[in-house]
Design a protein around this motif. Structure first.
Motif, PDB file in Angstrom:
ATOM      1  N   LYS A 257      -7.749   9.800   6.869  1.00 38.13           N
ATOM      2  CA  LYS A 257      -8.930   9.137   6.324  1.00 38.13           C
ATOM      3  C   LYS A 257      -9.012   7.683   6.783  1.00 38.13           C
ATOM      4  CE  LYS A 257      -9.911   8.424   1.662  1.00 38.13           C
ATOM      5  NZ  LYS A 257      -9.997   8.913   0.284  1.00 38.13           N
ATOM      6  N   TYR A 258      -7.853   7.024   6.876  1.00 36.28           N
ATOM      7  CA  TYR A 258      -7.834   5.622   7.290  1.00 36.28           C
ATOM      8  C   TYR A 258      -8.455   5.460   8.679  1.00 36.28           C
ATOM      9  CZ  TYR A 258      -6.187   0.968   8.470  1.00 36.28           C
ATOM     10  OH  TYR A 258      -6.138  -0.347   8.846  1.00 36.28           O
ATOM     11  N   LYS A 259      -8.143   6.381   9.585  1.00 39.30           N
ATOM     12  CA  LYS A 259      -8.715   6.312  10.935  1.00 39.30           C
ATOM     13  C   LYS A 259     -10.217   6.568  10.924  1.00 39.30           C
ATOM     14  CE  LYS A 259      -4.798   7.459  13.881  1.00 39.30           C
ATOM     15  NZ  LYS A 259      -4.295   8.375  14.916  1.00 39.30           N
ATOM     16  N   SER A 260     -10.655   7.534  10.117  1.00 40.31           N
ATOM     17  CA  SER A 260     -12.094   7.829  10.093  1.00 40.31           C
ATOM     18  C   SER A 260     -12.885   6.711   9.414  1.00 40.31           C
ATOM     19  CB  SER A 260     -12.368   9.178   9.430  1.00 40.31           C
ATOM     20  OG  SER A 260     -11.948   9.181   8.097  1.00 40.31           O
ATOM     21  N   GLU A 261     -12.273   6.035   8.429  1.00 36.45           N
ATOM     22  CA  GLU A 261     -12.947   4.920   7.765  1.00 36.45           C
ATOM     23  C   GLU A 261     -12.881   3.636   8.587  1.00 36.45           C
ATOM     24  OE1 GLU A 261     -11.111   4.658   3.920  1.00 36.45           O
ATOM     25  OE2 GLU A 261     -12.225   6.395   3.150  1.00 36.45           O
ATOM     26  N   ASN A 262     -11.957   3.573   9.533  1.00 34.47           N
ATOM     27  CA  ASN A 262     -11.784   2.426  10.426  1.00 34.47           C
ATOM     28  C   ASN A 262     -11.742   2.937  11.865  1.00 34.47           C
ATOM     29  OD1 ASN A 262     -11.063   0.164   8.359  1.00 34.47           O
ATOM     30  ND2 ASN A 262      -9.786   1.904   7.787  1.00 34.47           N
ATOM     31  N   PRO A 263     -12.891   3.370  12.377  1.00 36.96           N
ATOM     32  CA  PRO A 263     -12.909   4.050  13.676  1.00 36.96           C
ATOM     33  C   PRO A 263     -12.606   3.162  14.892  1.00 36.96           C
ATOM     34  CG  PRO A 263     -15.140   3.756  12.865  1.00 36.96           C
ATOM     35  CD  PRO A 263     -14.220   3.305  11.775  1.00 36.96           C
TER      36      PRO A 263
ATOM     37  N   ARG B  29      -7.905  -1.739  14.384  1.00 39.21           N
ATOM     38  CA  ARG B  29      -6.680  -1.224  13.760  1.00 39.21           C
ATOM     39  C   ARG B  29      -5.447  -1.766  14.477  1.00 39.21           C
ATOM     40  NH1 ARG B  29      -9.012   4.031  14.375  1.00 39.21           N
ATOM     41  NH2 ARG B  29      -7.175   4.607  15.573  1.00 39.21           N
TER      42      ARG B  29
ATOM     43  N   GLU C  55      -1.122   8.977   3.239  1.00 39.33           N
ATOM     44  CA  GLU C  55      -2.255   9.602   2.562  1.00 39.33           C
ATOM     45  C   GLU C  55      -1.907  11.020   2.118  1.00 39.33           C
ATOM     46  OE1 GLU C  55      -5.643   7.453   5.352  1.00 39.33           O
ATOM     47  OE2 GLU C  55      -5.502   9.633   5.345  1.00 39.33           O
TER      48      GLU C  55
ATOM     49  N   THR D  87      -2.673   3.179   0.103  1.00 41.63           N
ATOM     50  CA  THR D  87      -2.271   3.924   1.296  1.00 41.63           C
ATOM     51  C   THR D  87      -1.483   3.101   2.307  1.00 41.63           C
ATOM     52  OG1 THR D  87      -4.390   3.479   2.357  1.00 41.63           O
ATOM     53  CG2 THR D  87      -4.202   5.540   1.133  1.00 41.63           C
TER      54      THR D  87
END
Length: 121
Positions: A4-10, A15, A35, A48
């Motif tokens: 989810k972290y990657k999808s919320e911070n594309p 990053r 997560e 997270t």
């Protein structure tokens, strides 16, 4: 597994910059994104992002996460690096980080689940 972290911070560059800043400020720590596996029935963790000492073991990290989630000792609980490889015992987080950190942004991605689903990504 898609974190989810990657999808919320594309933006991978943002990053990576964030991870680099963390490592520059805290060179003796390991930056971790932890997560819940979306298929798991365990409750969501309250945060997270983690910074842990390099000499922390996988078992100690497991205990730390388990305590934050407040699950009973008898309930099965697994930590999976990159959503695939189970973390075990006395391996240090620094050894896991060196082998398994994300090549794009530098974070170590770990998911937790109540059961293992081998062969699924």
């Amino acid at each position: 597994m898609e974190f989810k972290y990657k999808s919320e911070n594309p933006d991978v560059n943002k990053r990576k910059t964030e991870c680099d800043q963390i490592l520059n400020r805290f060179p003796e720590k390991i930056p971790i994104i932890c997560e819940r596996d979306p298929k798991s029935n365990i409750k969501e963790i309250d945060k997270t992002k983690y910074l842990v000492p390099q000499d922390l073991t996988a078992s100690q990290f497991n205990f730390m996460i388990r305590k934050r989630i407040e699950i009973p000792k008898e309930q099965a609980f697994f930590l999976l690096v990159n959503g695939k490889k189970q973390m075990t015992g006395d391996e240090s987080m620094s050894d896991i980080y060196k082998k398994e950190k994300d090549p794009e942004d530098g974070f170590l991605y770990i998911c937790y689940a109540s059961e293992l689903t081998w062969g699924n990504n």
